[in-house]
Design a protein around this motif. Structure first.
Motif, mmCIF file in Angstrom:
data_model
loop_
_atom_site.group_PDB
_atom_site.id
_atom_site.type_symbol
_atom_site.label_atom_id
_atom_site.label_comp_id
_atom_site.label_asym_id
_atom_site.label_seq_id
_atom_site.Cartn_x
_atom_site.Cartn_y
_atom_site.Cartn_z
ATOM 1 N N GLN A 188 34.942 48.580 43.121
ATOM 2 C CA GLN A 188 34.576 47.211 43.479
ATOM 3 C C GLN A 188 35.648 46.199 43.106
ATOM 4 O O GLN A 188 35.596 45.048 43.522
ATOM 5 N N PHE A 189 36.639 46.628 42.316
ATOM 6 C CA PHE A 189 37.685 45.696 41.897
ATOM 7 C C PHE A 189 38.931 45.863 42.754
ATOM 8 O O PHE A 189 39.206 46.934 43.288
ATOM 9 N N GLN A 233 41.804 42.135 37.524
ATOM 10 C CA GLN A 233 40.451 41.677 37.822
ATOM 11 C C GLN A 233 39.427 42.493 37.023
ATOM 12 O O GLN A 233 38.465 41.950 36.483
ATOM 13 N N SER A 236 36.930 41.098 34.132
ATOM 14 C CA SER A 236 35.493 41.280 34.350
ATOM 15 C C SER A 236 34.828 41.981 33.171
ATOM 16 O O SER A 236 33.775 41.541 32.706
ATOM 17 N N THR A 259 42.591 35.895 38.718
ATOM 18 C CA THR A 259 42.244 37.262 38.367
ATOM 19 C C THR A 259 42.731 38.258 39.419
ATOM 20 O O THR A 259 42.755 39.439 39.181
ATOM 21 N N ALA A 316 30.120 43.046 39.884
ATOM 22 C CA ALA A 316 31.151 43.524 38.968
ATOM 23 C C ALA A 316 30.740 44.839 38.306
ATOM 24 O O ALA A 316 31.580 45.684 38.038
ATOM 25 N N VAL A 346 26.725 36.468 36.432
ATOM 26 C CA VAL A 346 27.673 35.494 35.868
ATOM 27 C C VAL A 346 29.094 36.017 36.027
ATOM 28 O O VAL A 346 29.984 35.323 36.540
ATOM 29 N N VAL A 347 29.294 37.272 35.602
ATOM 30 C CA VAL A 347 30.641 37.827 35.674
ATOM 31 C C VAL A 347 31.103 37.934 37.125
ATOM 32 O O VAL A 347 32.244 37.592 37.461
ATOM 33 N N HIS A 356 32.274 34.733 38.485
ATOM 34 C CA HIS A 356 33.555 34.298 37.930
ATOM 35 C C HIS A 356 34.741 35.087 38.469
ATOM 36 O O HIS A 356 35.784 34.527 38.754
ATOM 37 N N THR A 357 34.568 36.399 38.591
ATOM 38 C CA THR A 357 35.774 37.209 38.803
ATOM 39 C C THR A 357 35.858 37.883 40.171
ATOM 40 O O THR A 357 36.912 38.414 40.507
ATOM 41 N N MET A 358 34.775 37.884 40.944
ATOM 42 C CA MET A 358 34.800 38.705 42.154
ATOM 43 C C MET A 358 34.947 37.906 43.444
ATOM 44 O O MET A 358 34.802 38.453 44.539
ATOM 45 N N ARG A 359 35.202 36.601 43.341
ATOM 46 C CA ARG A 359 35.275 35.795 44.558
ATOM 47 C C ARG A 359 36.523 36.150 45.369
ATOM 48 O O ARG A 359 37.596 36.392 44.815
#
Lengths: 262, 110, 570
Positions: free
Chosen positions: A40-41, A46, A50, B6, C124, C193-194, C197-200
């Protein structure tokens, strides 16, 4: 906004996926998704951010979890300071200090383990983790000794032999403090140190697992630094809880006074 | 900008803290531990709890900032850490407000 | 379309061995039971949650029916004992709150939509997501077992010292079940939440997030920061009851008010856990069916964060008539009125969005409009309850019951149903029958108001809550309420039936039947397992609608436009 998207290194972002996302979860064929990065990353950065944020969110939950107990402590200590002072005097200040020191050393070990994991020295990581596990065990042993002593003195409110010492009862009666609050101190003490102890045990088990994974991944050349760092965060949190528990439980003033009994 | 931070693998440089720095922080923590015990025996009266809590907070801050890398990590980690303690303060502060203001009115039970 | 996706979703195949022409989607990618129960796909987990929340909604609904049957007559004649009645309303409250309302919108729509809306392949932490569902089901099933073994009679609030000392029911097992379920909520919140923050996807800045994502984010903050306090409060109840130590029981040196502080520190914000995701759904529906950009995007996002934060400092308004200090009550009352500001902003902005729009009254929009009205009534009566003097009169009466049902059922359930209709084509690839949908929205609206409006009057006249017998003069209003409840029940059952039938009989929906903006409409319906053929890059602002762009007749009372036509318009 548009300037921002114009400066995007679009190529690098789409690169990881455009063609190969059609493989679904089984990548690794040819032009590779990094085997250290979950599907998924997009990339290791990232993933790193996460998992760190995941642990920080969890720790925020833990702060509020212990926080509810600190809230109960605050309310009862504020409303019945004498009962808490008298009860606290039955605790061993020196053993508590030693245990604080033990946990601080273990935190140092974990910090060094994280450092070694970033540098890729799996063997040293495991050495520090082993040290931490031993120190955690020492902490639990000392705690166990204290709890046994408390039991013999009849201070465990969940046990049948619980009894408020005569001179404490007298003093509280003299100062119109409800004797139940003396017992409440011990309820909170055992609940909080017990919950903290459970966290220590969970930490030790986790470090055992981490050691195994680090050993495995050192052989296969896979990355383990995220794992060490995240479990390390947890351990530092457990240390911080104790940093507050120690003065609140053991160092209630005045240590030597207490109305001259003993 | 935070969206891409990120995603950009070029800024993926986890901060590696030197052994020396780790030892300095550890030494500071041990000094504070000794200090809090000494203070507990020497300071009498209401200030004791304040001193003990200030020392504990400094210790926690050192652990958070250095051992937990908040100083070197992303701003988000700092934000998460601060929110946790901010919410704790809300709970403790507002609950305490109730207890200390009881009896301010000369009405039974209020 | 406004948002740009690199390749169309039909241009790729998911698996090389796909035999038919149609590419695999998340529903067809694996048919075994194992492929569902061990899935890590957020869309499948969303459907698992859907199964769970529908089941628990039915259980809670049956309990509600029993309550309303009992209250049709002044005497106790359905359940025969007040003790049984106590158990029934406790089960109704516990099941509806912890096993339906809290996981409903986040678990189903949040899980399904969050990654789609931000252009991610998944959450995430997919494994954690599955674990959340299992914990939820485990907690729920344990709770039902407890009911079968005798149940609990404390009300969902577990107030001490009744729960710790006097209750003769299964308090400790129920406390454990709620404690465990809390972890499901925490893990879901943490994951969201995570992820936010990080997966957009690239270009999906905070200013471009769909407001549903903002809502889910604000909700998740409460889940992460509030739920653990409930866990501790419940754990302390368990310890006190199991060991007989006085943490809350005043007879043993404890303070029962402390339990209420800890309990409401979570449980008031929990109201916003239940409400905010519903608001998020409405934020998506209104602009689409009014064909206008949302009015005041930043204010809307800020309002939801504001509600989440302010929601944490008002809990004492549940305790005005407890032993809480008058000064604390004053502060809590004052702060409570502040929550009305962001809530008001939202209501005004929704209506402003519709103003001069080209409004289509399709089913989701009907539910959304119902939401605005019912939530407003629920919110304003909340302000009445937040007034110290008025609360002394209304506390623990049916007025309170009516108030929170207007917020929870009129608000959350209505929004959930609206959202289910809105995204049903996306989740299943099929339309629902529009005419039945409209009918259900109207029946639910009428049934709801008939059920709960009389309860405002009952409460104002002095009928206390949680009593199973009442003086004869309250009977007319109670019968009205019970009659409304049966209409409401019918309204709730309708969508379950036609949604199920639509899977087989309804026409296919196409990727974007509503011509909506938003990333989730850029991919096929149902979406492929990995959501997007390639990572989308977002270059435009959200809610890019214009009324001039509306090619459909604004008022289509008989649903005569077929979904194909709608899809073709897009």
């Amino acid at each position: 906004m548009s300037a921002e998207s114009a400066t995007l290194p679009v190529g690098t972002i789409v690169h990881g996926h455009g063609a190969e996302s059609s493989h679904g979860s089984h990548h690794g064929s040819g032009h590779g998704h990094d085997p250290n990065v979950a599907h998924q990353f997009d990339d290791a950065a990232q993933q790193h951010e996460s998992v760190l944020l995941g642990m920080w969110s969890f720790l925020a939950t833990e702060v509020l979890f212990f926080g509810g107990l600190f809230c109960a402590y605050l309310v009862y200590r504020t409303t019945s300071p004498l009962a808490f002072t008298l009860a606290s005097q039955h605790l061993n200040v020196i053993l508590g200090a030693v245990n604080t020191g033990v946990l601080l050393v273990s935190s140092l070990f974990i910090a060094l383990a994280v450092r070694e994991s970033q540098l890729g020295n799996g063997k040293r990581v495991n050495l520090y983790l082993l040290g931490t596990i031993l120190l955690g065990a020492v902490f639990l042993l000392i705690k166990g000794y204290e709890w046994t002593t408390d039991y013999h003195e009849g201070l465990i409110p969940f046990a049948k032999n619980f009894q408020i010492p005569e001179h404490n009862l007298d003093e509280m009666a003299h100062n119109a403090t409800p004797a139940g609050r003396f017992k409440l101190f011990w309820v909170l003490y055992f609940f909080m140190t017990g919950l903290h102890g459970i966290h220590v045990i969970i930490g030790l088990v986790m470090f055992g697992i981490v050691m195994y994974v680090v050993k495995k991944r050192t052989q296969t050349g896979k990355s383990y630094s995220n794992l060490v760092e995240v479990t390390g965060l947890y351990w530092h949190f457990v240390d911080i809880v104790w940093v507050f528990l120690y003065p609140l439980m053991y160092l209630i003033h005045p240590i030597t006074g207490g109305g001259g009994h003993h | 900008m935070n969206t891409h931070a990120t995603h950009n693998s070029s800024d993926h440089h986890p901060h590696v803290m030197s052994v020396q720095m780790n030892l300095v922080i550890f030494a500071a923590l041990m000094v504070l531990l000794v200090l809090t015990v000494v203070a507990a025996y020497t300071i009498t009266g209401g200030w004791g709890i304040l001193v003990a809590m200030v020392i504990a907070t400094v210790k926690a801050a050192l652990i958070l900032a250095y051992f937990m890398h908040v100083r070197f990590g992303s701003k988000l980690q700092l934000l998460f850490a601060i929110s946790a303690f901010f919410w704790l303060a809300l709970m403790l502060g507002i609950t305490l407000l109730d207890y200390i203001s009881r009896g301010w009115l000369s009405i039974d039970g209020k | 379309m406004s948002t740009h996706v690199h390749s169309s979703s039909t241009a790729h195949s998911v698996a090389p061995n796909s035999s038919s022409d149609e590419p695999l989607n998340y529903l067809t990618n694996g048919h075994t039971v194992k492929s569902w129960l061990l899935t890590l796909d957020h869309k499948r987990i969303a459907l698992l949650y859907l199964a769970g929340v529908v089941f628990f909604f039915l259980v809670g609904g049956v309990m509600a029916s029993v309550i309303r049957m009992e209250l049709m007559t002044p005497g106790g004649d359905v359940l025969y004992s007040p003790d049984a009645y106590n158990r029934v309303f406790t089960v109704h409250g516990v099941v509806m709150i912890f096993f339906f309302l809290v996981p409903s919108v986040p678990g189903v729509l949040g899980n399904f939509l969050l990654p789609l809306m931000i252009g991610a392949r998944d959450l995430a932490f997919p494994k954690l997501n599955l674990l959340s569902w299992y914990i939820y089901i485990f907690g729920g099933v344990s709770a039902l077992l407890i009911v079968l073994l005798g149940g609990i009679d404390t009300g969902w609030t577990f107030y001490a010292p009744f729960s710790t000392t006097f209750s003769n029911s299964l308090v400790v097992p129920a406390a454990i079940a709620v404690f465990i379920t809390g972890f499901s909520s925490i893990l879901t919140g943490l994951n969201f939440v995570v992820t936010t923050h990080t997966m957009r996807a690239p270009g999906m800045t905070w200013g471009r997030l769909p407001l549903f994502v903002w809502a889910i984010y604000a909700t998740s903050l409460i889940m992460v920061l509030g739920t653990p306090v409930l866990a501790v409060a419940i754990a302390l109840i368990g310890v006190e009851r199991a060991f007989g130590v006085g943490i809350f029981d005043p007879a043993l040196g404890g303070d029962p008010i402390l339990f209420q502080h800890l309990f409401w520190f979570y449980s008031h914000p929990a109201v916003y856990i239940m409400l905010l995701p519903g608001m998020g759904v409405i934020n998506e529906i209104i602009p689409c069916f009014a064909r206008r950009p949302i009015f005041g995007y930043k204010a809307m996002a800020g309002a939801m964060l504001g509600i989440a934060v302010l929601g944490f400092v008002v809990w004492g308004h549940h305790m005005f008539v407890s032993g809480q200090s008058m000064y604390a009550g004053l502060v809590f009352s004052f702060l409570t009125f502040f929550v009305a500001v962001p809530s008001g902003i939202k209501v005004f902005n929704w209506t402003s969005t519709m103003y001069k729009g080209s409004v289509n009254f399709d089913t989701p929009m009907l539910y959304a409009i119902a939401f605005i009205g019912l939530f407003t009534i629920g919110g304003v009566t909340g302000l009445m309850l937040a007034s110290l003097g008025v609360d002394v009169h209304l506390h623990d009466t049916y007025f309170v019951v009516a108030h929170f049902h207007y917020v929870m059922v009129g608000g959350t359930v209505t929004a959930f149903l609206g959202g289910m209709h809105f995204w049903w084509p996306k989740m299943t690839g099929r339309m629902y029958p529009e005419i039945w949908g409209k009918l259900s929205a109207i029946v639910v609206f009428i049934g709801f108001n008939l059920t709960f409006f009389p309860q405002f009057l009952l409460g104002y006249l002095g009928m206390p809550r949680r009593y199973y017998e009442y003086p004869g003069e309250f009977q007319v209003l109670n019968v009205l309420s019970s009659a409304g409840a049966s209409i409401l029940a019918f309204g709730f059952l309708m969508p379950i039936v036609y949604f199920a039938l639509s899977l087989k009989f309804s026409p296919k929906a196409g990727p974007n039947p509503w011509r909506a903006t938003g990333l989730e409409w850029e991919t096929s319906s149902p979406p492929p397992t990995e959501n997007f053929a390639s990572t989308p890059v977002i270059t435009t602002e959200p809610y890019n609608y214009s009324p001039e762009d509306s090619e459909r007749a604004p008022w289509d009372p008989f649903g005569s436009t077929t979904p194909e036509e709608v899809a073709h318009v897009g």
